[in-house]
Design an enzyme around this catalytic site. Structure first.
Site, mmCIF file in Angstrom:
data_model
loop_
_atom_site.group_PDB
_atom_site.id
_atom_site.type_symbol
_atom_site.label_atom_id
_atom_site.label_comp_id
_atom_site.label_asym_id
_atom_site.label_seq_id
_atom_site.Cartn_x
_atom_site.Cartn_y
_atom_site.Cartn_z
ATOM 1 N N ASP A 7 0.885 -0.999 0.175
ATOM 2 C CA ASP A 7 0.598 -0.113 -0.083
ATOM 3 C C ASP A 7 0.539 1.056 -0.403
ATOM 4 O O ASP A 7 1.904 0.883 0.354
ATOM 5 C CB ASP A 7 -1.038 -0.289 1.091
ATOM 6 C CG ASP A 7 -1.483 0.684 1.867
ATOM 7 O OD1 ASP A 7 -2.506 1.343 0.329
ATOM 8 O OD2 ASP A 7 -1.932 1.859 2.417
ATOM 9 N N LEU A 8 0.556 2.254 -0.370
ATOM 10 C CA LEU A 8 1.263 3.387 -0.479
ATOM 11 C C LEU A 8 1.260 4.228 0.850
ATOM 12 O O LEU A 8 2.056 4.315 2.031
ATOM 13 C CB LEU A 8 1.053 4.311 -1.358
ATOM 14 C CG LEU A 8 1.904 5.889 -1.923
ATOM 15 C CD1 LEU A 8 3.151 5.425 -1.984
ATOM 16 C CD2 LEU A 8 1.732 6.830 -2.504
ATOM 17 N N ASP A 9 -0.411 5.251 1.060
ATOM 18 C CA ASP A 9 -0.940 6.160 2.221
ATOM 19 C C ASP A 9 -0.347 5.458 3.274
ATOM 20 O O ASP A 9 -1.090 4.834 3.283
ATOM 21 C CB ASP A 9 -1.794 6.369 1.471
ATOM 22 C CG ASP A 9 -1.795 7.822 0.375
ATOM 23 O OD1 ASP A 9 -0.260 8.228 -0.296
ATOM 24 O OD2 ASP A 9 -2.911 7.799 -0.276
ATOM 25 N N THR A 15 0.727 9.822 4.382
ATOM 26 C CA THR A 15 0.663 10.813 3.541
ATOM 27 C C THR A 15 -1.030 11.125 4.076
ATOM 28 O O THR A 15 -1.621 12.440 3.675
ATOM 29 C CB THR A 15 0.019 10.634 1.857
ATOM 30 O OG1 THR A 15 0.261 9.201 1.845
ATOM 31 C CG2 THR A 15 1.220 11.017 0.964
ATOM 32 N N LYS A 43 -8.761 5.772 5.297
ATOM 33 C CA LYS A 43 -7.479 5.582 5.145
ATOM 34 C C LYS A 43 -7.494 4.234 3.867
ATOM 35 O O LYS A 43 -8.895 3.211 4.066
ATOM 36 C CB LYS A 43 -6.658 4.614 6.355
ATOM 37 C CG LYS A 43 -6.359 6.112 7.577
ATOM 38 C CD LYS A 43 -5.086 5.640 7.977
ATOM 39 C CE LYS A 43 -4.776 6.951 9.355
ATOM 40 N NZ LYS A 43 -3.831 6.208 10.362
ATOM 41 N N GLY A 44 -7.041 4.075 2.882
ATOM 42 C CA GLY A 44 -7.802 3.304 2.010
ATOM 43 C C GLY A 44 -8.800 3.299 0.872
ATOM 44 O O GLY A 44 -9.141 2.653 0.241
ATOM 45 N N ILE A 45 -9.775 4.182 1.802
ATOM 46 C CA ILE A 45 -10.539 4.612 1.024
ATOM 47 C C ILE A 45 -10.618 5.667 -0.732
ATOM 48 O O ILE A 45 -9.788 6.646 0.104
ATOM 49 C CB ILE A 45 -11.879 4.877 1.361
ATOM 50 C CG1 ILE A 45 -12.081 4.027 2.939
ATOM 51 C CG2 ILE A 45 -13.061 5.134 1.346
ATOM 52 C CD1 ILE A 45 -12.329 2.606 2.248
ATOM 53 N N SER A 112 -2.438 1.089 -4.556
ATOM 54 C CA SER A 112 -3.178 1.979 -3.478
ATOM 55 C C SER A 112 -4.085 2.355 -4.471
ATOM 56 O O SER A 112 -4.469 2.045 -5.120
ATOM 57 C CB SER A 112 -2.202 2.978 -3.721
ATOM 58 O OG SER A 112 -2.234 3.825 -3.648
ATOM 59 N N ALA A 113 -5.067 3.223 -3.391
ATOM 60 C CA ALA A 113 -6.370 3.406 -4.347
ATOM 61 C C ALA A 113 -6.020 5.060 -4.679
ATOM 62 O O ALA A 113 -6.662 5.251 -5.298
ATOM 63 C CB ALA A 113 -7.332 3.614 -2.430
ATOM 64 N N LYS A 143 -10.631 -0.611 -2.014
ATOM 65 C CA LYS A 143 -10.997 -1.506 -0.840
ATOM 66 C C LYS A 143 -11.645 -1.208 -0.184
ATOM 67 O O LYS A 143 -12.520 -0.018 0.165
ATOM 68 C CB LYS A 143 -9.647 -0.920 -0.072
ATOM 69 C CG LYS A 143 -7.862 -1.286 -1.235
ATOM 70 C CD LYS A 143 -7.021 -0.740 0.506
ATOM 71 C CE LYS A 143 -5.318 -0.652 -1.198
ATOM 72 N NZ LYS A 143 -4.182 -0.160 -0.352
ATOM 73 N N GLU A 167 0.158 -3.533 4.542
ATOM 74 C CA GLU A 167 -1.137 -2.680 4.822
ATOM 75 C C GLU A 167 -1.707 -1.359 6.217
ATOM 76 O O GLU A 167 -1.056 -2.240 7.060
ATOM 77 C CB GLU A 167 -2.641 -2.970 4.089
ATOM 78 C CG GLU A 167 -3.332 -2.675 3.017
ATOM 79 C CD GLU A 167 -4.013 -1.436 2.791
ATOM 80 O OE1 GLU A 167 -4.257 -0.616 3.702
ATOM 81 O OE2 GLU A 167 -3.729 -1.726 1.778
ATOM 82 N N ASP A 168 -1.969 -0.470 6.340
ATOM 83 C CA ASP A 168 -2.464 0.720 7.128
ATOM 84 C C ASP A 168 -3.444 0.415 7.832
ATOM 85 O O ASP A 168 -3.691 0.529 8.847
ATOM 86 C CB ASP A 168 -1.159 1.574 7.295
ATOM 87 C CG ASP A 168 -2.395 3.223 6.476
ATOM 88 O OD1 ASP A 168 -2.019 2.187 5.401
ATOM 89 O OD2 ASP A 168 -2.680 3.888 6.984
HETATM 90 P P1 B16 Z 1 -6.275 10.055 -3.565
HETATM 91 P P2 B16 Z 1 -3.870 3.849 0.163
HETATM 92 C C1 B16 Z 1 -5.659 6.256 -0.204
HETATM 93 O O1 B16 Z 1 -4.169 5.434 -0.864
HETATM 94 C C2 B16 Z 1 -5.659 6.840 1.227
HETATM 95 O O2 B16 Z 1 -5.058 5.759 1.978
HETATM 96 C C3 B16 Z 1 -6.607 7.544 1.286
HETATM 97 O O3 B16 Z 1 -6.830 7.805 2.316
HETATM 98 C C4 B16 Z 1 -7.346 8.359 0.185
HETATM 99 O O4 B16 Z 1 -8.386 9.018 -0.040
HETATM 100 C C5 B16 Z 1 -7.151 7.730 -1.367
HETATM 101 O O5 B16 Z 1 -5.727 7.384 -0.809
HETATM 102 C C6 B16 Z 1 -7.434 8.406 -2.965
HETATM 103 O O6 B16 Z 1 -6.176 9.102 -3.311
HETATM 104 O O7 B16 Z 1 -7.107 11.059 -3.540
HETATM 105 O O8 B16 Z 1 -4.939 10.450 -3.673
HETATM 106 O O9 B16 Z 1 -6.551 9.700 -5.141
HETATM 107 O O10 B16 Z 1 -3.424 3.491 1.364
HETATM 108 O O11 B16 Z 1 -4.605 3.287 -0.970
HETATM 109 O O12 B16 Z 1 -2.475 3.984 -0.227
HETATM 110 MG MG MG Z 2 -3.043 3.124 3.312
#
Ligand code: B16
Ligand code: MG
Length: 216
Positions: A7-9, A15, A43-45, A112-113, A143, A167-168
């Site tokens: 996962d990234l964030d 972030t 987170k992850g959404i 990552s999302a 996710k 994943e976090d």
């Molecule tokens: P963006 P991950 C997710 O990344 C974030 O956890 C989540 O908070 C964010 O809304 C989503 O990416 C979309 O990000 O606005 O940059 O497209 O944790 O799946 O890496």
């Molecule tokens: Mg994440």
């Protein structure tokens, strides 16, 4: 040999704090105060699903144009906030694991999302470590749907059962488990209780465990 999917964030870079600042400002525009625990559920959404949650919590109805306007505002603010982000914000333990994967030729994907994932990896000089980058621009479902990780496994030509996901977010752990993958949770043990292993930080994963996870 297994493959690793990151996962990234919240795993590679923190972030989440910038997403929180940007979402708080969007919430304030309709008099809604986003709490830290509500932010945990974002987170992850995906961005669009996050806004829908904010509107629901704030009991606010908006039409499609108004929503698109807020989504653009949120992302512009977020991009401003991460503009100064540098390699010093790569989370502890990340480079050790990525160097291990490179040295041992372990296939690595991002799952990552975020639609900003490519940009962030480039900014941090991390793109060369990844054989595949799957992000919010490639998938339809957020996710906890496993789509993002299954696509990563497919790109790495690795069976889902042979993938280890870092994943976090609880939504990300649920996605990894429903894909049939091994899930490593990084963060709050209560939030991540369904993971196969839980760590406060990637720094806690030693070489012996890395070799075990990679099945080498
Ligand atoms: P963006 P991950 C997710 O990344 C974030 O956890 C989540 O908070 C964010 O809304 C989503 O990416 C979309 O990000 O606005 O940059 O497209 O944790 O799946 O890496
Ligand atoms: Mg994440």
């Amino acid at each position: 040999m297994n493959a690793f999917i990151f996962d990234l964030d919240g795993v590679i870079v923190d972030t989440a704090k910038y997403h929180y600042i940007a979402w708080r400002e969007i919430g304030a525009s309709f008099n809604f105060k986003l709490s830290e625990s509500q932010n945990e559920n974002l987170k992850g959404i995906s961005r669009a699903d996050s806004l829908d949650l904010l509107l629901k919590w704030g009991e606010t109805d908006l039409d499609a144009d108004q929503k698109n306007e807020l989504l653009a505002q949120k992302n512009n603010h977020y991009l401003e906030l991460i503009q100064e982000m540098g390699k010093d914000e790569i989370l502890p333990g990340v480079l050790t694991i990525l160097n291990f994967t490179q040295e041992n030729k372990i296939p690595v994907a991002l799952g990552s999302a975020s639609k900003n994932a490519q940009l962030i990896l480039k900014k941090l000089d991390l793109l060369p470590y990844f054989n595949s980058v799957v992000d919010g621009t490639h998938v339809k479902q957020s996710k906890p749907n496993p789509e993002v990780f299954l696509l990563g496994a497919q790109n790495l030509k690795t069976a889902a059962e042979s993938c280890v996901v870092f994943e976090d977010a609880s939504a990300g752990i649920a996605a990894a488990k429903s894909a049939g993958m091994t899930a490593i949770g990084v963060g709050d043990p209560e939030e991540l209780k369904d993971a196969d292993y839980i760590f406060n930080s990637l720094e806690e994963i030693n070489l012996t465990l890395l070799k075990k996870l990679a099945a080498i």
